[in-house]
Design a protein around this motif. Sequence first.
Motif, PDB file in Angstrom:
ATOM      1  N   VAL A  28      20.604 -16.061  48.828  1.00 12.03           N
ATOM      2  CA  VAL A  28      21.338 -15.580  47.646  1.00 12.03           C
ATOM      3  C   VAL A  28      20.185 -15.342  46.622  1.00 12.03           C
ATOM      4  O   VAL A  28      20.258 -14.284  45.687  1.00 12.03           O
ATOM      5  CB  VAL A  28      22.281 -16.768  47.282  1.00 12.03           C
ATOM      6  CG1 VAL A  28      22.622 -16.635  45.810  1.00 12.03           C
ATOM      7  CG2 VAL A  28      23.385 -16.708  48.123  1.00 12.03           C
ATOM      8  N   ALA A  29      19.142 -16.207  46.642  1.00  9.30           N
ATOM      9  CA  ALA A  29      18.018 -16.202  45.433  1.00  9.30           C
ATOM     10  C   ALA A  29      17.072 -14.652  45.939  1.00  9.30           C
ATOM     11  O   ALA A  29      16.905 -13.941  44.781  1.00  9.30           O
ATOM     12  CB  ALA A  29      16.796 -17.028  45.765  1.00  9.30           C
ATOM     13  N   THR A  48      16.319 -19.281  39.691  1.00  9.83           N
ATOM     14  CA  THR A  48      16.532 -20.707  39.353  1.00  9.83           C
ATOM     15  C   THR A  48      18.029 -21.315  39.690  1.00  9.83           C
ATOM     16  O   THR A  48      18.416 -21.890  40.218  1.00  9.83           O
ATOM     17  CB  THR A  48      16.117 -21.422  38.116  1.00  9.83           C
ATOM     18  OG1 THR A  48      14.680 -21.157  37.871  1.00  9.83           O
ATOM     19  CG2 THR A  48      16.299 -22.788  38.091  1.00  9.83           C
ATOM     20  N   ILE A  49      18.961 -20.317  39.120  1.00  8.76           N
ATOM     21  CA  ILE A  49      20.293 -20.432  39.221  1.00  8.76           C
ATOM     22  C   ILE A  49      20.712 -20.491  40.657  1.00  8.76           C
ATOM     23  O   ILE A  49      21.422 -21.217  41.183  1.00  8.76           O
ATOM     24  CB  ILE A  49      21.097 -19.243  38.487  1.00  8.76           C
ATOM     25  CG1 ILE A  49      20.866 -19.508  36.848  1.00  8.76           C
ATOM     26  CG2 ILE A  49      22.542 -19.530  38.537  1.00  8.76           C
ATOM     27  CD1 ILE A  49      21.144 -18.241  36.240  1.00  8.76           C
ATOM     28  N   SER A  50      20.204 -19.538  41.424  1.00 11.76           N
ATOM     29  CA  SER A  50      20.250 -19.191  42.792  1.00 11.76           C
ATOM     30  C   SER A  50      20.021 -20.523  43.454  1.00 11.76           C
ATOM     31  O   SER A  50      20.666 -20.969  44.675  1.00 11.76           O
ATOM     32  CB  SER A  50      19.617 -17.905  43.344  1.00 11.76           C
ATOM     33  OG  SER A  50      19.846 -17.090  42.798  1.00 11.76           O
ATOM     34  N   VAL A 101      25.301 -11.926  38.301  1.00  7.79           N
ATOM     35  CA  VAL A 101      24.484 -11.573  39.087  1.00  7.79           C
ATOM     36  C   VAL A 101      24.176 -12.505  40.491  1.00  7.79           C
ATOM     37  O   VAL A 101      24.434 -12.139  41.707  1.00  7.79           O
ATOM     38  CB  VAL A 101      23.033 -11.190  38.766  1.00  7.79           C
ATOM     39  CG1 VAL A 101      22.101 -11.128  39.881  1.00  7.79           C
ATOM     40  CG2 VAL A 101      23.131  -9.858  37.571  1.00  7.79           C
ATOM     41  N   VAL A 102      24.238 -13.813  40.044  1.00  7.34           N
ATOM     42  CA  VAL A 102      24.062 -14.729  41.231  1.00  7.34           C
ATOM     43  C   VAL A 102      25.335 -14.935  41.934  1.00  7.34           C
ATOM     44  O   VAL A 102      25.367 -15.117  43.293  1.00  7.34           O
ATOM     45  CB  VAL A 102      23.585 -16.206  40.723  1.00  7.34           C
ATOM     46  CG1 VAL A 102      23.804 -17.241  41.827  1.00  7.34           C
ATOM     47  CG2 VAL A 102      22.064 -16.153  40.059  1.00  7.34           C
ATOM     48  N   GLU A 106      26.143 -14.248  45.897  1.00  3.99           N
ATOM     49  CA  GLU A 106      26.522 -15.220  46.431  1.00  3.99           C
ATOM     50  C   GLU A 106      27.739 -14.676  47.191  1.00  3.99           C
ATOM     51  O   GLU A 106      27.977 -14.917  48.579  1.00  3.99           O
ATOM     52  CB  GLU A 106      27.228 -16.403  45.636  1.00  3.99           C
ATOM     53  CG  GLU A 106      28.139 -17.417  46.356  1.00  3.99           C
ATOM     54  CD  GLU A 106      27.456 -18.164  47.448  1.00  3.99           C
ATOM     55  OE1 GLU A 106      28.273 -18.751  48.340  1.00  3.99           O
ATOM     56  OE2 GLU A 106      26.301 -18.520  47.346  1.00  3.99           O
ATOM     57  N   MET A 107      28.657 -13.736  46.907  1.00  6.07           N
ATOM     58  CA  MET A 107      29.724 -13.002  47.358  1.00  6.07           C
ATOM     59  C   MET A 107      29.228 -12.489  48.454  1.00  6.07           C
ATOM     60  O   MET A 107      29.769 -12.503  49.611  1.00  6.07           O
ATOM     61  CB  MET A 107      30.675 -12.527  46.266  1.00  6.07           C
ATOM     62  CG  MET A 107      31.876 -11.624  46.789  1.00  6.07           C
ATOM     63  SD  MET A 107      32.568 -10.731  45.616  1.00  6.07           S
ATOM     64  CE  MET A 107      31.324  -9.317  45.177  1.00  6.07           C
ATOM     65  N   ILE A 108      28.397 -11.524  48.343  1.00 11.93           N
ATOM     66  CA  ILE A 108      28.022 -10.625  49.364  1.00 11.93           C
ATOM     67  C   ILE A 108      27.234 -11.443  50.354  1.00 11.93           C
ATOM     68  O   ILE A 108      27.735 -11.047  51.878  1.00 11.93           O
ATOM     69  CB  ILE A 108      26.852  -9.582  48.850  1.00 11.93           C
ATOM     70  CG1 ILE A 108      27.503  -8.724  47.622  1.00 11.93           C
ATOM     71  CG2 ILE A 108      26.509  -8.715  50.111  1.00 11.93           C
ATOM     72  CD1 ILE A 108      28.683  -7.944  48.063  1.00 11.93           C
TER      73      ILE A 108
END
Length: 172
Positions: A28-29, A48-50, A101-102, A106-108
């Motif tokens: 995901v990152a 960082t969010i990822s 975006v994250v 994540e979904m993909i």
Amino acid sequence: MIINDSECPLMVEMKEKQPDLYIHTIHVAYLSDKLANAIGLDSQYVKTISYYYKIGTLLGEASVANLKEMISEYEFPAVTYGYLEDAIENTHSPKSKEAFVVLIAEMIISSVEFLYAKNPGKEIQYEQVITTLLRKKIESAFPMSCNISYAEVEEIKRVLLEEKLYYDFIHR
């Protein structure tokens, strides 16, 4: 910068306790970073969010309370913490482009992982999967809450479609 390292003690703990989640998070990152750069976002925030929006699962679930507990001894910038809260609390209507975006990445990644697990060895039609998922998100007004433009969504789609070789790497 230590928190943006995949070898940060928090990430090492994830790797030891939930290795599948760690690998998923790295994927995901990677994809989030590509998407952030494509539409001009600060990729350090997105990375960082990822890494940390699911860190609370080490305590049971990906909640803001568990996030706070997990990161309490680290100095996360307030803006980063705000993006993390956004990604955790607003999975269906993020307020920031960074969380958007994250959550798209994540979904993909989750979809590709699911399809590989469901039908090992079967060739996945990435273009169809990506186009369908993005269309459903757009139809649900998902991007409207964060003021992302149609041009930015199209750029995200372009980048996602270019990553075909990377998706093949995920299931190995």
